[in-house]
Motif scaffolding. Structure first.
Motif, PDB file in Angstrom:
ATOM      1  N   GLU A   1      -6.547  -1.235  -6.286  1.00 22.14           N
ATOM      2  CA  GLU A   1      -7.512  -1.662  -5.270  1.00 22.14           C
ATOM      3  C   GLU A   1      -8.943  -1.594  -5.808  1.00 22.14           C
ATOM      4  O   GLU A   1      -9.752  -2.498  -5.580  1.00 22.14           O
ATOM      5  CB  GLU A   1      -7.375  -0.789  -4.015  1.00 22.14           C
ATOM      6  CG  GLU A   1      -6.083  -1.055  -3.248  1.00 22.14           C
ATOM      7  CD  GLU A   1      -5.794  -0.023  -2.152  1.00 22.14           C
ATOM      8  OE1 GLU A   1      -5.055  -0.360  -1.217  1.00 22.14           O
ATOM      9  OE2 GLU A   1      -6.298   1.117  -2.236  1.00 22.14           O
TER      10      GLU A   1
ATOM     11  N   GLY B   1      -6.352   1.963   2.783  1.00 19.72           N
ATOM     12  CA  GLY B   1      -7.079   1.399   1.649  1.00 19.72           C
ATOM     13  C   GLY B   1      -8.150   0.427   2.092  1.00 19.72           C
ATOM     14  O   GLY B   1      -8.387   0.280   3.276  1.00 19.72           O
ATOM     15  N   PRO B   2      -8.780  -0.289   1.173  1.00 21.17           N
ATOM     16  CA  PRO B   2      -8.656  -0.075  -0.271  1.00 21.17           C
ATOM     17  C   PRO B   2      -9.329   1.226  -0.721  1.00 21.17           C
ATOM     18  O   PRO B   2     -10.393   1.543  -0.211  1.00 21.17           O
ATOM     19  CB  PRO B   2      -9.387  -1.287  -0.862  1.00 21.17           C
ATOM     20  CG  PRO B   2     -10.324  -1.726   0.220  1.00 21.17           C
ATOM     21  CD  PRO B   2      -9.664  -1.390   1.510  1.00 21.17           C
ATOM     22  N   THR B   3      -8.686   1.903  -1.634  1.00 20.07           N
ATOM     23  CA  THR B   3      -9.154   3.175  -2.199  1.00 20.07           C
ATOM     24  C   THR B   3      -9.675   4.122  -1.115  1.00 20.07           C
ATOM     25  O   THR B   3     -10.789   4.617  -1.195  1.00 20.07           O
ATOM     26  CB  THR B   3     -10.252   2.971  -3.272  1.00 20.07           C
ATOM     27  OG1 THR B   3     -11.222   2.057  -2.759  1.00 20.07           O
ATOM     28  CG2 THR B   3      -9.670   2.419  -4.539  1.00 20.07           C
ATOM     29  N   ASP B   4      -8.868   4.336  -0.100  1.00 17.34           N
ATOM     30  CA  ASP B   4      -9.168   5.302   0.966  1.00 17.34           C
ATOM     31  C   ASP B   4     -10.391   4.942   1.809  1.00 17.34           C
ATOM     32  O   ASP B   4     -10.882   5.766   2.573  1.00 17.34           O
ATOM     33  CB  ASP B   4      -9.360   6.726   0.397  1.00 17.34           C
ATOM     34  CG  ASP B   4      -8.040   7.332  -0.044  1.00 17.34           C
ATOM     35  OD1 ASP B   4      -6.996   6.840   0.414  1.00 17.34           O
ATOM     36  OD2 ASP B   4      -8.050   8.289  -0.837  1.00 17.34           O
TER      37      ASP B   4
ATOM     38  N   ASN C   1     -11.616  -4.719  -6.872  1.00 12.12           N
ATOM     39  CA  ASN C   1     -12.945  -4.765  -6.268  1.00 12.12           C
ATOM     40  C   ASN C   1     -14.040  -4.567  -7.314  1.00 12.12           C
ATOM     41  O   ASN C   1     -15.183  -4.288  -6.962  1.00 12.12           O
ATOM     42  CB  ASN C   1     -13.062  -3.723  -5.152  1.00 12.12           C
ATOM     43  CG  ASN C   1     -12.607  -4.283  -3.812  1.00 12.12           C
ATOM     44  OD1 ASN C   1     -13.193  -5.241  -3.297  1.00 12.12           O
ATOM     45  ND2 ASN C   1     -11.552  -3.716  -3.250  1.00 12.12           N
TER      46      ASN C   1
ATOM     47  N   VAL D   1      -8.584 -11.591  -3.237  1.00 17.47           N
ATOM     48  CA  VAL D   1      -8.464 -10.145  -3.067  1.00 17.47           C
ATOM     49  C   VAL D   1      -8.302  -9.890  -1.575  1.00 17.47           C
ATOM     50  O   VAL D   1      -9.271  -9.751  -0.838  1.00 17.47           O
ATOM     51  CB  VAL D   1      -9.691  -9.412  -3.623  1.00 17.47           C
ATOM     52  CG1 VAL D   1      -9.530  -7.899  -3.455  1.00 17.47           C
ATOM     53  CG2 VAL D   1      -9.879  -9.765  -5.078  1.00 17.47           C
TER      54      VAL D   1
ATOM     55  N   GLY E   1      -4.339   2.986  -5.550  1.00 22.57           N
ATOM     56  CA  GLY E   1      -5.793   3.087  -5.402  1.00 22.57           C
ATOM     57  C   GLY E   1      -6.513   2.486  -6.607  1.00 22.57           C
ATOM     58  O   GLY E   1      -7.541   1.817  -6.460  1.00 22.57           O
TER      59      GLY E   1
ATOM     60  N   LEU F   1     -10.681  -6.909   5.085  1.00 18.47           N
ATOM     61  CA  LEU F   1      -9.758  -5.774   5.020  1.00 18.47           C
ATOM     62  C   LEU F   1      -9.534  -5.254   3.602  1.00 18.47           C
ATOM     63  O   LEU F   1      -8.907  -4.221   3.413  1.00 18.47           O
ATOM     64  CB  LEU F   1      -8.410  -6.146   5.649  1.00 18.47           C
ATOM     65  CG  LEU F   1      -8.466  -6.516   7.126  1.00 18.47           C
ATOM     66  CD1 LEU F   1      -7.118  -7.034   7.602  1.00 18.47           C
ATOM     67  CD2 LEU F   1      -8.891  -5.316   7.967  1.00 18.47           C
ATOM     68  N   SER F   2     -10.023  -5.989   2.606  1.00 18.91           N
ATOM     69  CA  SER F   2      -9.784  -5.546   1.225  1.00 18.91           C
ATOM     70  C   SER F   2     -11.065  -5.148   0.529  1.00 18.91           C
ATOM     71  O   SER F   2     -11.051  -4.778  -0.640  1.00 18.91           O
ATOM     72  CB  SER F   2      -9.087  -6.645   0.430  1.00 18.91           C
ATOM     73  OG  SER F   2      -7.835  -6.918   1.005  1.00 18.91           O
ATOM     74  N   ASN F   3     -12.181  -5.247   1.223  1.00 19.33           N
ATOM     75  CA  ASN F   3     -13.455  -4.870   0.643  1.00 19.33           C
ATOM     76  C   ASN F   3     -13.855  -3.498   1.197  1.00 19.33           C
ATOM     77  O   ASN F   3     -13.974  -3.334   2.404  1.00 19.33           O
ATOM     78  CB  ASN F   3     -14.492  -5.936   1.031  1.00 19.33           C
ATOM     79  CG  ASN F   3     -15.828  -5.709   0.352  1.00 19.33           C
ATOM     80  OD1 ASN F   3     -16.182  -4.581   0.002  1.00 19.33           O
ATOM     81  ND2 ASN F   3     -16.563  -6.785   0.172  1.00 19.33           N
ATOM     82  N   PRO F   4     -14.055  -2.506   0.297  1.00 24.23           N
ATOM     83  CA  PRO F   4     -14.357  -1.150   0.777  1.00 24.23           C
ATOM     84  C   PRO F   4     -15.605  -1.118   1.665  1.00 24.23           C
ATOM     85  O   PRO F   4     -15.741  -0.226   2.504  1.00 24.23           O
ATOM     86  CB  PRO F   4     -14.599  -0.356  -0.511  1.00 24.23           C
ATOM     87  CG  PRO F   4     -14.023  -1.167  -1.599  1.00 24.23           C
ATOM     88  CD  PRO F   4     -14.010  -2.594  -1.162  1.00 24.23           C
TER      89      PRO F   4
ATOM     90  N   ASN G   1       0.818  -1.210   0.000  1.00 24.41           N
ATOM     91  CA  ASN G   1       0.000   0.000   0.000  1.00 24.41           C
ATOM     92  C   ASN G   1       0.852   1.261   0.000  1.00 24.41           C
ATOM     93  O   ASN G   1       0.370   2.341   0.285  1.00 24.41           O
ATOM     94  CB  ASN G   1      -1.049  -0.009   1.116  1.00 24.41           C
ATOM     95  CG  ASN G   1      -0.428  -0.273   2.466  1.00 24.41           C
ATOM     96  OD1 ASN G   1       0.642   0.253   2.769  1.00 24.41           O
ATOM     97  ND2 ASN G   1      -1.083  -1.082   3.270  1.00 24.41           N
TER      98      ASN G   1
ATOM     99  N   THR H   1      -4.056  -1.741   6.721  1.00 26.12           N
ATOM    100  CA  THR H   1      -4.618  -1.366   5.419  1.00 26.12           C
ATOM    101  C   THR H   1      -3.924  -0.188   4.748  1.00 26.12           C
ATOM    102  O   THR H   1      -4.097   0.017   3.552  1.00 26.12           O
ATOM    103  CB  THR H   1      -6.103  -0.963   5.561  1.00 26.12           C
ATOM    104  OG1 THR H   1      -6.173   0.257   6.311  1.00 26.12           O
ATOM    105  CG2 THR H   1      -6.899  -2.042   6.259  1.00 26.12           C
ATOM    106  N   GLY H   2      -3.179   0.608   5.499  1.00 29.98           N
ATOM    107  CA  GLY H   2      -2.587   1.796   4.887  1.00 29.98           C
ATOM    108  C   GLY H   2      -3.658   2.752   4.365  1.00 29.98           C
ATOM    109  O   GLY H   2      -3.420   3.511   3.430  1.00 29.98           O
TER     110      GLY H   2
END
Lengths: 414, 300
Positions: free
Chosen positions: A389, B244-247, A393, A239, A386, B154-157, A189, B241-242
């Protein structure tokens, strides 16, 4: 009286001779700490006048840089620190360091330079051709695979997939036959190390020849479409976060894993299955192009005696002896020329450890790990993370990359 | 008379001398950095370059137009919602349950529930990674057992923010519960008995007796929870997560840290920090003014 004088004289002598330098590294217990301790001990044995305090820094290269920034601001930087290749432009331009060229008046400088594998010093050289840092750790991404799962799925563990099309098929077979996930790809990340390899091996570019962002190019879209298909269409790529992929692979729940060669020693120790390695897969007949990960050593000491001691220490780390310790206990590749074939050093190790062979074999395909230029380069990097990611998804690939490219161009002022 | 004054002066001097060490420490580690932050907010600096460039309000303008900041603020709000649910509403119910169980059971369960409090958030995050891992973790195994598809928490927004909040809640739950139990212990028994005699049943007893009298504790816990939603969640975000994902899991404190220490935009980060500081200052002042009304034992 004479005794006291002797003691005092001895104390003065040691006080004069002893130089203490600090060395910052990212080598945690499962990522080469042992190699660091060993190298420091061996160096101190050869140089009783220099003491090296090694300090592990949390959070990989980004974490080290954060702490380094604070130490520099406080006026107490370490004498030597590992800087990830992806941060080297920032370090060249922004961090007050002692360029390696500064040491060129030393008698042993020419020998020091000559000991490197040709071309390797490019990794520590700036655009003007000044050698600023010592390339130390070099790793390349490769394919780790679980031969037990291969057998269980009816695949030939002696013929691992060589192309991405073959990886996809093998992953499907593993998924169908064993119910396990087929393939994981190392992600981060904070950088796009493996993605750069995927993109450039497919003929795409993150930055084109003119230095413009090119992540909306058709070859890049193809890579991310493929990645998304593995995850969502085939369901063979989980994922998850990278730490989770790693746990799964080491637990025997993941058939293949694209991962840095630097993890080899740790994975060999931790896996209790028939773990093997192969070269980074290619896109059909297109040539492989993989970024060399790792770090270069920078000197931050301001005291001349510490600077010289730092140079001695770095010379040891990249010497045949130093490299032998380092390569053996990590899975990084040697930067010193000839050490790999020298029977006194690593020749036996390479002969006895066929798992490192694919990494060595693909070293000629290694290119520089690309830092994005400019003050907002890190944010541009984050935008691409991003995008990955979002795509994994389910976001539409071409649209996402077009939008991301625009965003990155804005951040780089293009 | 003059003698008295000199005594007062002397006392004041002694007092000053006694608090001086604390004042110096506060000044050096709290107020000076605060002043620095104020000036940095109007400049462009990367912490190592020798010159700081004054850029006026540019940082604030950028902040106002930034989608990332908007996302971080909204997320912080969601963390508050999650943590108010997990760390106020839920512990209130559990501590109510505690009032009806036996003393020995109470002691056992309070030990069990309090235990996570002593685990550091960094360790807790790694621990939860082994639970959340959908492939080789506990949740994956349970989901598969139930015949469901494991979730990539942890990877699903859609799930990541709740998953991060849960880690913080797991750790702080016992602490908040202790506070509630202690708060309930201070409610005079006679009041409850009297209310019962007057015909107050469970819910009404809670609505009209227990909750109003528990208000000081609830207000305190609410503010602690606000702090958790902004500060505590930083550790699991950083470790797992840093952002993420996508903020999807970032929050305002993580954003400040990332700008300052990952992207080396110390000036911009200071500007965000200054705004956050102003917001919290306002909340605190409002709370202090309002608390006298909410936290009253009388009237009502």
């Amino acid at each position: 009286m004479r005794f006291v004088a002797l003691v005092v004289a001895a104390l003065i002598a040691t006080a004069h001779a002893q130089v203490t330098i600090e060395y910052w590294h990212i080598n945690s217990a499962t990522f080469g700490a042992q190699a660091v301790t060993q190298a420091v001990a061996a160096f101190e044995a050869e140089h009783p006048d220099i003491r090296v305090i090694e300090r592990f820094q949390e959070g990989s290269y980004g974490g080290l840089l954060t702490n380094l920034q604070a130490a520099i601001a406080a006026g107490r930087p370490p004498a030597v620190a590992q800087i990830g290749y992806n941060f080297r432009l920032f370090a060249f331009n922004e961090l007050p360091h002692v360029p390696i060229d500064t040491f060129s008046d030393r008698d042993d400088y020419a020998a020091f330079i000559d000991a490197f594998i040709p071309g390797m010093l490019r990794l520590g050289t700036d655009e003007a051709g000044v050698l600023r840092a010592v390339p130390f750790a070099v790793s390349v991404p490769m394919l780790y695979y679980n031969a037990d799962l291969f057998r269980e799925a009816g695949l030939d563990p002696d013929a691992p997939p060589a192309t991405w099309a073959e990886v996809r098929e093998a992953a499907k077979t593993i998924r169908e036959a064993t119910g396990r996930f087929g393939i994981g790809i190392q992600i981060s990340n904070s950088n796009n190390w493996v993605p750069q390899g995927l993109i450039e091996s497919n003929g795409g570019e993150i930055l084109d020849a003119e230095g413009r962002i090119a992540v909306d190019g058709p070859e890049v879209v193809e890579v991310y479409e493929f990645w998304q298909a593995l995850a969502l269409e085939d369901g063979t790529l989980p994922v998850v976060t990278d730490a989770e992929q790693e746990q799964a692979f080491l637990a025997g729940q993941l058939g293949m894993y694209i991962r840095t060669s630097a993890s080899l020693a740790n994975y060999t120790a931790q896996s209790n299955f028939d773990m093997r390695t192969a070269m980074f897969p290619t896109w059909g007949d297109k040539p492989r192009s993989i970024p060399s990960g790792g770090n270069a050593l920078f000197v931050f000491a301001s005291d001349p005696a510490e600077q010289q001691a730092a140079f001695e220490f770095m010379s040891f780390l990249v010497s045949r002896e130093g490299q032998t310790i380092w390569v053996r206990d990590t899975g990084y590749l040697p930067v010193a020329d000839g050490v790999a074939d020298d029977p006194a050093f690593l020749a036996d190790f390479f002969a006895e450890n066929p798992l490192i062979a694919p990494a060595v074999e693909q070293l000629p395909d290694a290119v520089a790990w690309l830092p994005l230029p400019g003050e907002r380069g890190f944010e541009a990097e984050q935008a691409l993370i991003g995008a990955r990611e979002a795509i994994l998804n389910g976001a539409p690939v071409a649209e996402t990359l077009t939008r991301t490219a625009a965003q990155m161009r804005e951040l780089l002022g293009q | 008379m003059p003698r008295r004054r000199s005594l007062a002066t002397r006392e004041a001097l002694t007092g000053l001398l006694l608090v001086l060490p604390a004042l110096i420490a506060l000044g050096m580690f709290i107020y000076r950095p605060l002043v620095d932050t104020f000036f940095l907010a109007f400049s462009d600096w990367n912490m190592v370059r020798s010159e700081r460039t004054y850029i006026g309000l540019a940082n604030f303008q950028e902040m106002a137009g930034s989608a990332t900041i908007r996302r971080a603020v909204v997320n912080t709000g969601w963390y508050v919602v999650w943590l108010v649910g997990l760390l106020i509403v839920f512990p209130l119910f559990v501590s109510a349950g505690f009032t009806v169980i036996g003393r020995r059971a109470r002691r056992f369960f309070s030990g069990v529930i309090f235990a996570p409090m002593v685990v550091s958030l960094g360790i807790a995050s790694i621990l939860w990674l082994w639970i959340y891992n959908p492939i080789s973790g506990l949740s994956g195994a349970i989901w598969r057992e139930l015949g469901w598809t494991p979730v990539s928490w942890l990877s699903n927004p859609a799930t990541v923010l709740g998953a991060i909040a849960l880690i913080v809640a797991w750790k702080a739950f016992g602490y908040n519960m202790m506070l509630f139990i202690a708060g309930m212990g201070t409610i005079p028994r006679e009041l409850i008995d009297a209310a019962r005699v007057d015909g107050a049943d469970g819910p009404r007893l809670w609505r009209y007796i227990v909750l109003p009298l528990l208000a000081p504790t609830v207000v305190f816990v609410l503010f602690a929870t606000l702090a958790m939603a902004t500060e505590y969640v930083f550790t699991p975000i950083h470790v797992l997560t840093g952002g993420g994902p996508t903020d999807a899991s970032t929050n305002i404190v993580f954003e400040i840290w990332r700008q300052a220490f990952r992207w080396f935009r110390v000036g911009y980060a200071s500007a965000i920090a200054l705004v956050v500081f102003a917001v919290f200052l306002t909340i605190t002042v409002v709370q202090m003014l309002g608390s006298e009304r909410v936290v009253s034992y009388e009237e009502r």
